[in-house]
Design an enzyme around this catalytic site. Structure first.
Site, PDB file in Angstrom:
ATOM      1  N   SER A 171       5.317 -74.129 104.831  1.00 44.63           N
ATOM      2  CA  SER A 171       4.779 -74.296 106.054  1.00 44.63           C
ATOM      3  C   SER A 171       5.134 -75.259 106.883  1.00 44.63           C
ATOM      4  CB  SER A 171       3.050 -74.709 105.391  1.00 44.63           C
ATOM      5  OG  SER A 171       2.773 -75.158 106.641  1.00 44.63           O
ATOM      6  N   TYR A 230      -2.158 -80.505 100.829  1.00 43.21           N
ATOM      7  CA  TYR A 230      -1.278 -79.244 101.326  1.00 43.21           C
ATOM      8  C   TYR A 230       0.255 -79.778 101.779  1.00 43.21           C
ATOM      9  CZ  TYR A 230      -0.312 -75.001 103.945  1.00 43.21           C
ATOM     10  OH  TYR A 230       0.432 -74.009 104.605  1.00 43.21           O
ATOM     11  N   ASP A 237      -2.408 -64.677  87.909  1.00 39.86           N
ATOM     12  CA  ASP A 237      -2.440 -66.013  88.354  1.00 39.86           C
ATOM     13  C   ASP A 237      -1.269 -66.883  88.307  1.00 39.86           C
ATOM     14  OD1 ASP A 237      -3.275 -68.504  88.309  1.00 39.86           O
ATOM     15  OD2 ASP A 237      -4.502 -68.713  86.736  1.00 39.86           O
TER      16      ASP A 237
END
Length: 270
Positions: free
Chosen positions: A151, A164, A67
């Site tokens: 991204s 995001y 995790d």
């Protein structure tokens, strides 16, 4: 040519067999590195491990439950990597998640969760393996290498995808700060900013948009999105993987603190 022979790599968030993480794992293995990959999806991770064992031979890949938002888990992964390989030369902070929403719709807990998975996990990875990477950096002319997966969303002010975009922009700043700190120790830190990559996650997003009436069918939606890409196609996991493998190699030994866009030119049409 095996540009990464003798190196040990860790790639987070890489359980899905058709995901970006596995594209990175495959590229690193092909370049000669031994790879530990981690995720919270143990079923998918063990399935991917069997595929890798068949393709590249047993012993070159190792899967660990992880995790990435847990500092304790990072400590456990470090212990396992050191026990198995004695050190680490390459860290790829690939794990991430998508959280959509705007100022009007996003709850604070959603923003915090997005930051935890997409940004804080990269901080934890760098902090946990900082000393280990420094210890091994003198073994290679290009030093040790870290790649943070970001991204093109880091460069696009999309009000419908606020959590995001913020988390990915934060990852870019973390990359630059870490590169300044670790450069004198011969540890390079770069970020990769991917666009549309053909993964199960992207295909599922197409199907959701059709279900919600935002597109008439999946094929038409894909064609419309491909028309926005100058290279005329959606990327593949290996497109991202080969870029990461290059950045981790000695061929990129004078590259750090940089952002590499892998989107087929899509940002030029924003």
């Amino acid at each position: 040519m095996k540009a990464l022979n003798g190196r040990i790599a860790l790639v987070t968030g890489a359980a899905q067999s058709e995901g970006i993480g596995q594209g990175i794992v495959g590229a690193l293995l092909r370049a000669g590195a031994d790879v530990v990959f981690s995720d919270i999806d143990d079923k998918a991770g063990l399935r991917s491990l069997e595929i890798l064992n068949t393709k590249y031979g047993r012993g070159r890949a190792l899967y660990l439950h992880h995790d990435v938002s847990s500092e304790h888990d990072w400590g456990h992964v470090r212990e396992e990597v050191l026990a198995r390989h004695g050190g680490l030369d390459i860290l790829v902070n690939n794990a991430g998640s998508s959280f959509a929403g705007s100022l009007a719709t996003v709850e604070l807990e959603h923003l915090q969760r997005c930051m935890s998975v997409n940004f804080e996990s990269q901080f934890l990875g760098l902090k946990t393996f900082r000393g280990t990477l420094i210890e091994r950096s003198g073994l290679w002319s290009g030093g040790a290498a870290v790649v943070n997966n970001s991204s093109i969303g880091a460069y696009m002010g999309d009000p419908s995808n606020l959590p995001y975009g913020i988390s990915k922009a934060a990852a870019r700043m973390l990359t630059m700060c870490a590169a300044r700190e670790l450069g004198p120790c011969n540890v390079r830190v770069n970020s990769v900013h991917v666009g549309m990559i053909d993964t199960p996650l992207l295909r599922a997003s197409f199907e959701r948009r059709v279900e919600h009436g935002q597109a008439s069918d999946v094929r038409k939606l894909q064609e419309d999105l491909e028309s926005r890409v100058p290279l005329g196609r959606i990327g593949t996991p290996s497109d991202a993987g080969e870029l990461v493998a290059f950045l981790c190699s000695d061929a990129a030994q004078y590259i750090t603190a940089s952002a590499f866009v892998c989107d087929g030119g899509m940002l030029t049409k924003v």
